[in-house]
Design a protein around this motif. Structure first.
Motif, PDB file in Angstrom:
ATOM      1  N   TYR A  59       0.821  -1.211   0.000  1.00 20.00           N
ATOM      2  CA  TYR A  59       0.000   0.000   0.000  1.00 20.00           C
ATOM      3  C   TYR A  59       0.856   1.263   0.000  1.00 20.00           C
ATOM      4  N   THR A  60       1.815   1.337   0.883  1.00 18.88           N
ATOM      5  CA  THR A  60       2.790   2.437   0.853  1.00 18.88           C
ATOM      6  C   THR A  60       4.182   1.835   0.961  1.00 18.88           C
ATOM      7  N   SER A  61       5.152   2.580   0.467  1.00 16.25           N
ATOM      8  CA  SER A  61       6.540   2.163   0.615  1.00 16.25           C
ATOM      9  C   SER A  61       7.269   3.208   1.437  1.00 16.25           C
ATOM     10  N   ASN A  62       8.557   2.989   1.626  1.00 18.92           N
ATOM     11  CA  ASN A  62       9.357   3.934   2.402  1.00 18.92           C
ATOM     12  C   ASN A  62      10.823   3.567   2.268  1.00 18.92           C
ATOM     13  N   ALA A  63      11.664   4.553   2.248  1.00 21.10           N
ATOM     14  CA  ALA A  63      13.109   4.341   2.271  1.00 21.10           C
ATOM     15  C   ALA A  63      13.742   5.551   2.928  1.00 21.10           C
ATOM     16  N   GLY A  64      14.748   5.324   3.713  1.00 18.20           N
ATOM     17  CA  GLY A  64      15.420   6.415   4.394  1.00 18.20           C
ATOM     18  C   GLY A  64      16.145   7.333   3.419  1.00 18.20           C
ATOM     19  N   LEU A  65      16.130   8.623   3.711  1.00 14.23           N
ATOM     20  CA  LEU A  65      16.810   9.628   2.891  1.00 14.23           C
ATOM     21  C   LEU A  65      17.710  10.482   3.778  1.00 14.23           C
ATOM     22  N   LEU A  66      18.715  11.088   3.165  1.00 18.16           N
ATOM     23  CA  LEU A  66      19.565  12.045   3.874  1.00 18.16           C
ATOM     24  C   LEU A  66      19.052  13.447   3.569  1.00 18.16           C
ATOM     25  N   TYR A  67      18.506  14.101   4.567  1.00 15.90           N
ATOM     26  CA  TYR A  67      18.096  15.501   4.465  1.00 15.90           C
ATOM     27  C   TYR A  67      19.329  16.362   4.747  1.00 15.90           C
ATOM     28  N   TYR A  68      19.553  17.373   3.932  1.00 16.44           N
ATOM     29  CA  TYR A  68      20.749  18.196   4.138  1.00 16.44           C
ATOM     30  C   TYR A  68      20.456  19.665   3.842  1.00 16.44           C
ATOM     31  N   ARG A  69      21.262  20.545   4.438  1.00 12.09           N
ATOM     32  CA  ARG A  69      21.112  21.979   4.252  1.00 12.09           C
ATOM     33  C   ARG A  69      21.782  22.385   2.936  1.00 12.09           C
ATOM     34  N   LYS A  70      20.998  22.416   1.893  1.00 16.02           N
ATOM     35  CA  LYS A  70      21.513  22.721   0.560  1.00 16.02           C
ATOM     36  C   LYS A  70      22.076  24.141   0.491  1.00 16.02           C
ATOM     37  N   SER A 118       8.557  24.996   7.161  1.00 15.79           N
ATOM     38  CA  SER A 118       9.286  25.261   8.406  1.00 15.79           C
ATOM     39  C   SER A 118      10.361  26.325   8.191  1.00 15.79           C
ATOM     40  N   ALA A 119      11.206  26.495   9.182  1.00 14.45           N
ATOM     41  CA  ALA A 119      12.277  27.493   9.107  1.00 14.45           C
ATOM     42  C   ALA A 119      13.312  27.170   8.046  1.00 14.45           C
ATOM     43  N   VAL A 120      13.358  25.923   7.572  1.00 17.50           N
ATOM     44  CA  VAL A 120      14.349  25.542   6.550  1.00 17.50           C
ATOM     45  C   VAL A 120      13.719  25.461   5.159  1.00 17.50           C
ATOM     46  N   ALA A 121      12.513  25.938   5.014  1.00 19.85           N
ATOM     47  CA  ALA A 121      11.853  25.907   3.701  1.00 19.85           C
ATOM     48  C   ALA A 121      12.722  26.616   2.667  1.00 19.85           C
ATOM     49  N   GLY A 122      12.931  25.963   1.528  1.00 21.11           N
ATOM     50  CA  GLY A 122      13.749  26.524   0.468  1.00 21.11           C
ATOM     51  C   GLY A 122      15.244  26.426   0.714  1.00 21.11           C
ATOM     52  N   LYS A 123      15.636  25.836   1.831  1.00 16.44           N
ATOM     53  CA  LYS A 123      17.047  25.772   2.190  1.00 16.44           C
ATOM     54  C   LYS A 123      17.585  24.341   2.237  1.00 16.44           C
ATOM     55  N   PHE A 124      16.742  23.342   1.994  1.00 10.60           N
ATOM     56  CA  PHE A 124      17.181  21.963   2.162  1.00 10.60           C
ATOM     57  C   PHE A 124      16.875  21.143   0.913  1.00 10.60           C
ATOM     58  N   ALA A 125      17.474  19.979   0.851  1.00  9.57           N
ATOM     59  CA  ALA A 125      17.198  19.009  -0.208  1.00  9.57           C
ATOM     60  C   ALA A 125      17.441  17.622   0.371  1.00  9.57           C
ATOM     61  N   VAL A 126      17.185  16.589  -0.425  1.00  9.31           N
ATOM     62  CA  VAL A 126      17.420  15.223   0.037  1.00  9.31           C
ATOM     63  C   VAL A 126      18.250  14.473  -0.988  1.00  9.31           C
ATOM     64  N   THR A 127      18.938  13.472  -0.511  1.00 11.20           N
ATOM     65  CA  THR A 127      19.717  12.597  -1.374  1.00 11.20           C
ATOM     66  C   THR A 127      19.734  11.216  -0.750  1.00 11.20           C
TER      67      THR A 127
END
Length: 419
Positions: free
Chosen positions: A143-154, A280-289
Motif C-alpha cells: 500500500y505504501t513504501s518507504n526508504a530512508g533519505l539524507l536531508y541536508y542543508r543545501k 518550516s524554518a528551513v523551507a527553500g534551504k534543504f534538499a534530500v539525497t
C-alpha cells in the motif's frame, strides 16, 4: 517499550474461496464472506485515510468500512494486533501491517494468502512486492513504501561549493567542519532504543557491505568486521561530537523537528518528513539525497505498509475487494498527494507533474530500488528487540563495538535456532 512476543500458532487449514488463493478454515468460514468491515492500522496523522474510506462506503453501503486507528508507534500497533489474532477474534478484517511483519503473521496463520492474478503486481516497484511474499506466496498487497533519505542543508553546502556527501568520510568531514563554522550539530538519525534504532543499524551494516540475516531468515550472516565497521560509524560520530548526544533520545519526530528548526546540517529520516520541512524554518534551504555508505551511496532499510486479510474475518470477500480498491492507481496517487507517503506504483515516480510538485521522487525511487528489507523472519520482533538493545549499549559507550557485534551474533543465532 511494550512488546508482545507471540508463540506461533498451528498452520491454518485451507479451503478454496473465490478471489483468495486459499482461505483459512476458521469459525464462520461457512458464511458468504461479505459484510461490514473493520480496517485496523496505525494512527492516521495526516487525516487522508477517512475520505478514501468514505468514498468506498458511499458505493458499498452493505460493506461499509470502519477505520480503527491503533497507536502511532509500530511496536504498540503490533502488540494490539497480535493480542487480537491470538484470541482468534473476528474484530479485525483488514490489517495494515508494517512490511517486516509479513513473515511472522503469515507463518502464524493469522493472515490468508492472496491470488496474485487479482493484483497488478507487475506495475509495482519490485522490492515492494517482495515484502508481501512469504515462502513463495503473496500474503498482502503493498500500500505504501518507504526508504530512508539524507536531508541536508543545501543552502550551506551551496555556499561552501560542496555537493552532498556520498560516503561516510565525506559526511563526517562536512559535519565536523561546517558544524563548527555554522554552530550547528552535524548529523542525527533515530538512535533511541526502539525499532528505529534497528533500522538505522541495519542501514549501517548494509551500507558497509554486510547483512544481518540470510534472505530466507534461517541463518545469521552478521560478519564481525563489516558489522563493526557500520556500528563504529555511529559510535564514532557520538564520541567525536558530530552526532549530538541529544540524538540518543531521537525517534522520527524528534529528528524531524531538530532538522526543521535549523539545528542539524544532516538528518536521516523518512520521506513524510519532507512536506513539513517545506513549511518550516528551513523551507527553500534543504534538499534530500540517498544515504551515504562506506565507499559510496548506501542502502536504506525498506519500510512501508501492506494490507492483509485476517484469517478470522467473516468478510474476507469484501475485504479483498476493499484492498483492491484502496491500492488502485487513483488512490495510490492520493497516498502521495494527500498523505505524503511514498506510493507503490512505479509509474507515479516518473510522472512529470508529480515530480514538479515533489522533486524528491527520482531520488526516492532510487533509494527504494536499492533498499533492503529488515531481517525477514517470523521472529522479527525478538530479533529487533535484541538488536536495538545491543546497539543502544554501544552508542551509550557501555560496550565496545566489536564485543557488541560478537555477542549480538551469538544471541541472534540462539533466537533463530529456537523452535
Amino acid at each position: 517499550m511494550r512488546r508482545l512476543i507471540p508463540s506461533l500458532l498451528a498452520a491454518v487449514l485451507l479451503s478454496g474461496c473465490t478471489g483468495l488463493g486459499e482461505r483459512a478454515a476458521v469459525p464462520g468460514a461457512e458464511i458468504d464472506g461479505t459484510g461490514p468491515m473493520t480496517f485496523a492500522t496505525g494512527r492516521d496523522t495526516t487525516g487522508y485515510l477517512q475520505p478514501l474510506i468514505d468514498e468506498w462506503n458511499d458505493r458499498h453501503p452493505k460493506e461499509r468500512v470502519r477505520l480503527l486507528e491503533l497507536p502511532e508507534a509500530a511496536d504498540e500497533q503490533r502488540a494490539q494486533m497480535v493480542a487480537n489474532l491470538q484470541a482468534k477474534s473476528e474484530r479485525y478484517d483488514v490489517l495494515g501491517l508494517d512490511v517486516v511483519w509479513t513473515a511472522e503473521f503469515a507463518g502464524a496463520g493469522w493472515i490468508v494468502p492472496l491470488d496474485r492474478s487479482m493484483f497488478p503486481l507487475d506495475r509495482l516497484l519490485p522490492p515492494v512486492v517482495d515484502t508481501a511474499v512469504y515462502q513463495g506466496k503473496l500474503y498482502a498487497m503493498p500500500y505504501t513504501s518507504n526508504a530512508g533519505l539524507l536531508y541536508y542543508r543545501k543552502d550551506i553546502l551551496d555556499r561552501e561549493g560542496l555537493k552532498p556527501p556520498k560516503t561516510w568520510a565525506e559526511l563526517r568531514e562536512q559535519a565536523v567542519r561546517l558544524g563548527k563554522k555554522y554552530k550547528m550539530d552535524g548529523y542525527a538519525g533515530q538512535f533511541l532504543a526502539y525499532e528505529g534504532l534497528t533500522v538505522n543499524f541495519a542501514e549501517a551494516v548494509q551500507s558497509a557491505g554486510g547483512q544481518i540475516l540470510s534472505p530466507d531468515g534461517t541463518k545469521v550472516t552478521l560478519d564481525l568486521h563489516t558489522a563493526t565497521t557500520g556500528l563504529d560509524f555511529l559510535v564514532g560520530g557520538l564520541r567525536q561530537g558530530w552526532i549530538p548526544q541529544d540524538a540518543l533520545s531521537y525517534k522520527e519526530e524528534e529528528s524531524r523537528l531538530a532538522f526543521q528548526q535549523g539545528k542539524l546540517l544532516f538528518a536521516r529520516n523518512w520521506p513524510p518528513a519532507y512536506g513539513p520541512a517545506t513549511r518550516s524554518a528551513v523551507a527553500g534551504k534543504f534538499a534530500v539525497t540517498r544515504l551515504p555508505g562506506r565507499d559510496g551511496p548506501g542502502s536504506s532499510s525498506l519500510g512501508g505498509l501492506n494490507l492483509a486479510i485476517s484469517a478470522y474475518s467473516r468478510h474476507q470477500k469484501s475485504a479483498l475487494e476493499f484492498i483492491r480498491y484502496f491500492t488502485g492507481l487513483a488512490n495510490e496517487r492520493r497516498v502521495l498527494t494527500d498523505g505524503s507517503f511514498p506510493p507503490v506504483w512505479s509509474e507515479l515516480y516518473d510522472d512529470p507533474d508529480l515530480i514538479k510538485r515533489y522533486p524528491y521522487l527520482p531520488v526516492l525511487k532510487e533509494s527504494i530500488m536499492s533498499a533492503r528489507p529488515r531481517p525477514v523472519t517470523p521472529k522479527y520482533d525478538q530479533v529487533s528487540l535484541m538488536i536495538s538493545s545491543a546497539v543502544s549499549d554501544a552508542l551509550n559507550f557501555r560496550e565496545p563495538g566489536e564485543d557488541t557485534i560478537a555477542t549480538l551474533k551469538q544471541q541472534l543465532s540462539e533466537i533463530i535456532r529456537t523452535p
